[in-house]
Design a protein around this motif. Sequence first.
Motif, PDB file in Angstrom:
ATOM      1  N   UNK A   1       0.849  -1.191   0.000  1.00 35.53           N
ATOM      2  CA  UNK A   1       0.000   0.000   0.000  1.00 35.53           C
ATOM      3  C   UNK A   1       0.880   1.235   0.000  1.00 35.53           C
ATOM      4  N   UNK A   2       0.375   2.322  -0.568  1.00 37.20           N
ATOM      5  CA  UNK A   2       1.156   3.547  -0.754  1.00 37.20           C
ATOM      6  C   UNK A   2       0.677   4.684   0.130  1.00 37.20           C
ATOM      7  N   UNK A   3      -0.637   4.863   0.256  1.00 35.90           N
ATOM      8  CA  UNK A   3      -1.182   6.000   1.001  1.00 35.90           C
ATOM      9  C   UNK A   3      -1.350   5.611   2.456  1.00 35.90           C
ATOM     10  N   UNK A   4      -0.629   6.291   3.327  1.00 34.03           N
ATOM     11  CA  UNK A   4      -0.735   6.016   4.758  1.00 34.03           C
ATOM     12  C   UNK A   4      -1.934   6.740   5.361  1.00 34.03           C
ATOM     13  N   UNK A   5      -2.086   8.034   5.039  1.00 37.13           N
ATOM     14  CA  UNK A   5      -3.235   8.791   5.538  1.00 37.13           C
ATOM     15  C   UNK A   5      -3.449  10.006   4.645  1.00 37.13           C
ATOM     16  N   UNK A   6      -4.657  10.553   4.719  1.00 42.73           N
ATOM     17  CA  UNK A   6      -5.005  11.762   3.979  1.00 42.73           C
ATOM     18  C   UNK A   6      -5.602  12.755   4.966  1.00 42.73           C
ATOM     19  N   UNK A   7      -5.065  13.965   4.971  1.00 43.65           N
ATOM     20  CA  UNK A   7      -5.529  15.024   5.856  1.00 43.65           C
ATOM     21  C   UNK A   7      -6.319  16.044   5.056  1.00 43.65           C
ATOM     22  N   UNK A   8      -7.310  16.660   5.699  1.00 47.08           N
ATOM     23  CA  UNK A   8      -8.029  17.733   5.024  1.00 47.08           C
ATOM     24  C   UNK A   8      -7.297  19.049   5.255  1.00 47.08           C
ATOM     25  N   UNK A   9      -7.896  20.147   4.769  1.00 46.14           N
ATOM     26  CA  UNK A   9      -7.226  21.445   4.820  1.00 46.14           C
ATOM     27  C   UNK A   9      -6.991  21.904   6.255  1.00 46.14           C
ATOM     28  N   UNK A  10      -7.752  21.371   7.196  1.00 44.78           N
ATOM     29  CA  UNK A  10      -7.583  21.727   8.609  1.00 44.78           C
ATOM     30  C   UNK A  10      -6.652  20.780   9.349  1.00 44.78           C
ATOM     31  N   UNK A  11      -6.063  19.835   8.626  1.00 47.15           N
ATOM     32  CA  UNK A  11      -5.153  18.891   9.259  1.00 47.15           C
ATOM     33  C   UNK A  11      -5.841  17.717   9.917  1.00 47.15           C
ATOM     34  N   UNK A  12      -7.159  17.584   9.721  1.00 42.68           N
ATOM     35  CA  UNK A  12      -7.887  16.458  10.297  1.00 42.68           C
ATOM     36  C   UNK A  12      -7.736  15.223   9.406  1.00 42.68           C
ATOM     37  N   UNK A  13      -7.583  14.050  10.025  1.00 39.07           N
ATOM     38  CA  UNK A  13      -7.412  12.809   9.285  1.00 39.07           C
ATOM     39  C   UNK A  13      -8.735  12.414   8.632  1.00 39.07           C
ATOM     40  N   UNK A  14      -8.732  12.307   7.311  1.00 43.10           N
ATOM     41  CA  UNK A  14      -9.932  11.885   6.587  1.00 43.10           C
ATOM     42  C   UNK A  14      -9.836  10.441   6.105  1.00 43.10           C
ATOM     43  N   UNK A  15      -8.626   9.925   6.025  1.00 43.25           N
ATOM     44  CA  UNK A  15      -8.438   8.526   5.639  1.00 43.25           C
ATOM     45  C   UNK A  15      -7.184   8.013   6.330  1.00 43.25           C
ATOM     46  N   UNK A  16      -7.266   6.815   6.859  1.00 46.27           N
ATOM     47  CA  UNK A  16      -6.110   6.185   7.492  1.00 46.27           C
ATOM     48  C   UNK A  16      -6.022   4.752   6.999  1.00 46.27           C
ATOM     49  N   UNK A  17      -4.870   4.373   6.466  1.00 40.66           N
ATOM     50  CA  UNK A  17      -4.695   3.009   5.973  1.00 40.66           C
ATOM     51  C   UNK A  17      -4.779   2.018   7.124  1.00 40.66           C
ATOM     52  N   UNK A  18      -5.336   0.867   6.841  1.00 39.82           N
ATOM     53  CA  UNK A  18      -5.402  -0.228   7.812  1.00 39.82           C
ATOM     54  C   UNK A  18      -4.866  -1.486   7.132  1.00 39.82           C
ATOM     55  N   UNK A  19      -3.554  -1.555   6.929  1.00 38.87           N
ATOM     56  CA  UNK A  19      -2.990  -2.663   6.147  1.00 38.87           C
ATOM     57  C   UNK A  19      -2.936  -3.964   6.926  1.00 38.87           C
ATOM     58  N   UNK A  20      -2.910  -5.055   6.185  1.00 37.42           N
ATOM     59  CA  UNK A  20      -2.643  -6.351   6.789  1.00 37.42           C
ATOM     60  C   UNK A  20      -1.250  -6.302   7.411  1.00 37.42           C
ATOM     61  N   UNK A  21      -1.150  -6.647   8.680  1.00 41.97           N
ATOM     62  CA  UNK A  21       0.105  -6.476   9.414  1.00 41.97           C
ATOM     63  C   UNK A  21       0.487  -7.772  10.125  1.00 41.97           C
ATOM     64  N   UNK A  22       1.774  -8.096  10.061  1.00 36.57           N
ATOM     65  CA  UNK A  22       2.269  -9.311  10.711  1.00 36.57           C
ATOM     66  C   UNK A  22       2.109  -9.191  12.224  1.00 36.57           C
ATOM     67  N   UNK A  23       1.532 -10.206  12.815  1.00 33.52           N
ATOM     68  CA  UNK A  23       1.387 -10.253  14.277  1.00 33.52           C
ATOM     69  C   UNK A  23       1.831 -11.630  14.730  1.00 33.52           C
ATOM     70  N   UNK A  24       3.114 -11.739  15.056  1.00 33.66           N
ATOM     71  CA  UNK A  24       3.654 -13.030  15.473  1.00 33.66           C
ATOM     72  C   UNK A  24       3.118 -13.396  16.859  1.00 33.66           C
ATOM     73  N   UNK A  25       2.676 -14.604  16.976  1.00 37.07           N
ATOM     74  CA  UNK A  25       2.143 -15.057  18.250  1.00 37.07           C
ATOM     75  C   UNK A  25       0.648 -14.876  18.376  1.00 37.07           C
ATOM     76  N   UNK A  26       0.048 -14.101  17.461  1.00 37.86           N
ATOM     77  CA  UNK A  26      -1.401 -13.922  17.510  1.00 37.86           C
ATOM     78  C   UNK A  26      -2.082 -15.158  16.936  1.00 37.86           C
ATOM     79  N   UNK A  27      -3.262 -15.506  17.438  1.00 31.69           N
ATOM     80  CA  UNK A  27      -4.007 -16.611  16.821  1.00 31.69           C
ATOM     81  C   UNK A  27      -4.388 -16.239  15.410  1.00 31.69           C
ATOM     82  N   UNK A  28      -4.169 -17.153  14.491  1.00 35.32           N
ATOM     83  CA  UNK A  28      -4.406 -16.851  13.085  1.00 35.32           C
ATOM     84  C   UNK A  28      -5.889 -16.891  12.765  1.00 35.32           C
TER      85      UNK A  28
END
Length: 885
Positions: free
Chosen positions: A635-662
């Motif tokens: 994925x390329x876009x981590x987050x998108x902010x509006x003109x006021x600096x508020x987060x309008x989009x935040x990436x939620x990528x698949x992330x490695x979690x070792x030890x977590x139940x699959x």
Amino acid sequence: MTVKVRNRLLALLWLGLAGVAATAMALASIYLYLKPGLPSVESLRDIRLQTPLRVYSSDMKLIGEFGEKRRNPITIEQTPEPFIKAILAAEDSSFYSHNGVSIKGLMRAASQLIKTGSIQSGGSTLTMQVARNFFLSREQRFVRKFNEILLSLQIEQELTKDEILALYINKIFLGNRAYGFQAAAKVYYGRGIKDLNLAQWAMMAGLPKAPSTFNPIANPTRALVRRNWILKRMLDLGYIDQDEYKNSITAPVTASYHSRDLDLDAPYIAEMARKEAVDLFGDNAYTDGYQVITTIDSRLQESARDALQHGLETYDARHGYRGPEQRLPAELLHDSDQLIDLLNEIPILGGLEPGVVTVVEPKKLQVQLRDRRVIEVPWSNGLDSIRPYISESTRGARLQSADKMFAPGDVIRLRRVEKNTKATESNSETIVTAVDEPPQPDPLADPSGKPEPTEPQVVEEWVLTQVPEAQGALVSIEPEDGAIRALVGGYDFRQSHFNRVTQAARQPGSSFKPFIYASAIERGYTAASIINDAPIIFEETNLQDVWRPENDGGTFLGPTRLRMALYKSRNMVSIRLLQSLGLDYALGFVEGFGFERSKLARNLTIALGSSALTPLDMVRGYAAFANGGYRVEPYLVDRILDVNGEVRYQAQPLTVCRGCPQPGTGSERLSSEPVGLAELQMEGEAPNPGEEPAELRILPLEPLDPNKNQARPQAPRAMSAQTAYIMDSMLKDVIKKGTGRRARSMKRGDIAGKTGTTNGPRDAWFSGYSPHLATSAWVGFDSYGELGKNEYGGSAALPIWIDFMSSALEGLPERHLPQPDDIVTVRINPKNGLRTSYDGMFEIFRTNRVPGREVYNPYRHRYTDEDRDMPDQDAPGDSLPEELF
């Protein structure tokens, strides 16, 4: 008072009252007529200034800007008070006392109209200018003026003075595509408004009256007069003192054009981010001031660009010089202005500047550059190494004289090279010699022991080169979550906008083999399993012909361990391996790495990488080897902010979690029970034919709900930790003693990967990784032309990978995958893969897949001549052929 006089006064009074009444009725009629068409002033509170879309790297380096208007909104609190006073002095000194309309100003404008017969000024207040700029046109009509007055009165009733002034500061047009004073300050001075001085503030305050007339760049004389008038007004109004006035009025005009320079040259990234923002927000993305923060690391991105360009130029130089790009008519050489105009129409590509040959001598060229300089290219700066291009596999004899290749009017490419030099005295002449480091002082030069330091000089040289015709791509991602850290989609975006990382689907060749090997290891094979590397012929209807696959060079090794077969890239072993696994099982397993099954060939050629895949597809697959077996999505876009600096989009990528139940992602299909090799070699299909892996979760690009706590989703397993560990060991051997051995120059033990070369050869690949980064590099022609003889993944793509990864991993400690449970190291006989207690080699196995012990024959000595004739599989000096699909 006589009756006659009194009657006249009463008549005049009644006439005055009638006039007032008539005026009031006229004004009321105008108001009632115009009122329905007036916009709502309340909309000003929610006004969205047209601010361009901006794209940044993860460390906030500007990558791209998209939008017609330059604007940088600021609040009234961020605006310097002296600058506000400069605006009031220039435009409306009574702003904080009137109710939106200045009767005095309107009367003055009316008087000028009566005297001259034309409109000289509009008598507009700042409020009236806000009304006009937000809601009305600039046409000089009385109806528009009445609308302006009515709107101003409404604005004053519903907004505070500071709110009105803030709208004015951010909305007004100030020339050079700049809207608002913050944007204009950066255009004219290259700094924000708060960083200017009083003279510059006064200059800026003079722009709204006539941006073209009082422009300090286009008309500095008139701009200076306007500035000084404003400074005098500020003095008269008590805004500044006499000393400030004197210091500012004598200040020179320092304005110059400052384009919005990008901090990072990454146009392929900027275009990808722009598309994602438009997909999410539509055309409003160009005007609503969104800021796209990408996952790109600016240092890695620069390294990737340099590595790809250098690699393509190096490949291109091996295949000969194709000659000048074009030849201009000789008469143009006498028209300097037209020549410079033509040169400026030719883009600089990959840092290679165009130039026109003006004089040719046997051992040097004289060249006209686009900046009007005429430089000399000596014989040693690229001319002496020229061998004419004949074909990708053939070059002509070395050039003996420049006039055999070049003529006046030729357009050539040059690279500027800077060298440090030092000056030494010899026979009263200054001799300049190149040095690798700054000069050291001579302690004998001064009896005091304090030598006089000498500064190194920089000598500029120009070297002849050419723009490569071959193209390439490089992409590097974070193995833990798929964040794209660097991406270059071609030699130069100005040459071609085609993004080869995401759009060029090419055959990966042998770089695809590790996925087939991983499916075999997961199914029950081991790194010591023996497969026969021998000729094989297929007659299959889905191959539409008789297929006789070959190894490079036509050689065969006979029974070969899987580990050796991978690092030597033996095609016959890969095909037999896939044949024994069965296509359904292998395709289902490979799909778990993120490959789309529809893109994968449904025949045995897939074992040799015949499916068309992009570099982004390949790097996603190799990330699973780097992170211990988990599937991530780039994925390329981590987050998108509006003109006021508020987060309008935040990436939620698949992330490695070792030890977590699959989660239920299909990883439960991975076998943990040993399967007999005889059984595997006999069966042709998977244990559960038709079983499909769980569908990959693709995260849609959706606006972020700030009220919802969104935890990152877990990356599913593509293979077991044990398989990933074994494959990591095998892929490291590709570097240590296989087709990727050039990467040993990096002197790191945590790198692994696989070369790939397709028939022709037409495609050259290297995909590899460290646990820090997974990276894929590709080289080829967009036209699918051949790369030329002796060009392989190891010669064309691997040097690019090495160049980039050497820089990317510099200073980072070596990291290795942790050894999972159920892994043991056993001594085996390298000939048969069986356990032995005698001299042999060590191999790693899952505990439930350790091979049986070989039976010692007491009637035959362990080491015989026949054994010595076998290939020395682990000798680092082996002659290692490259692989071909």
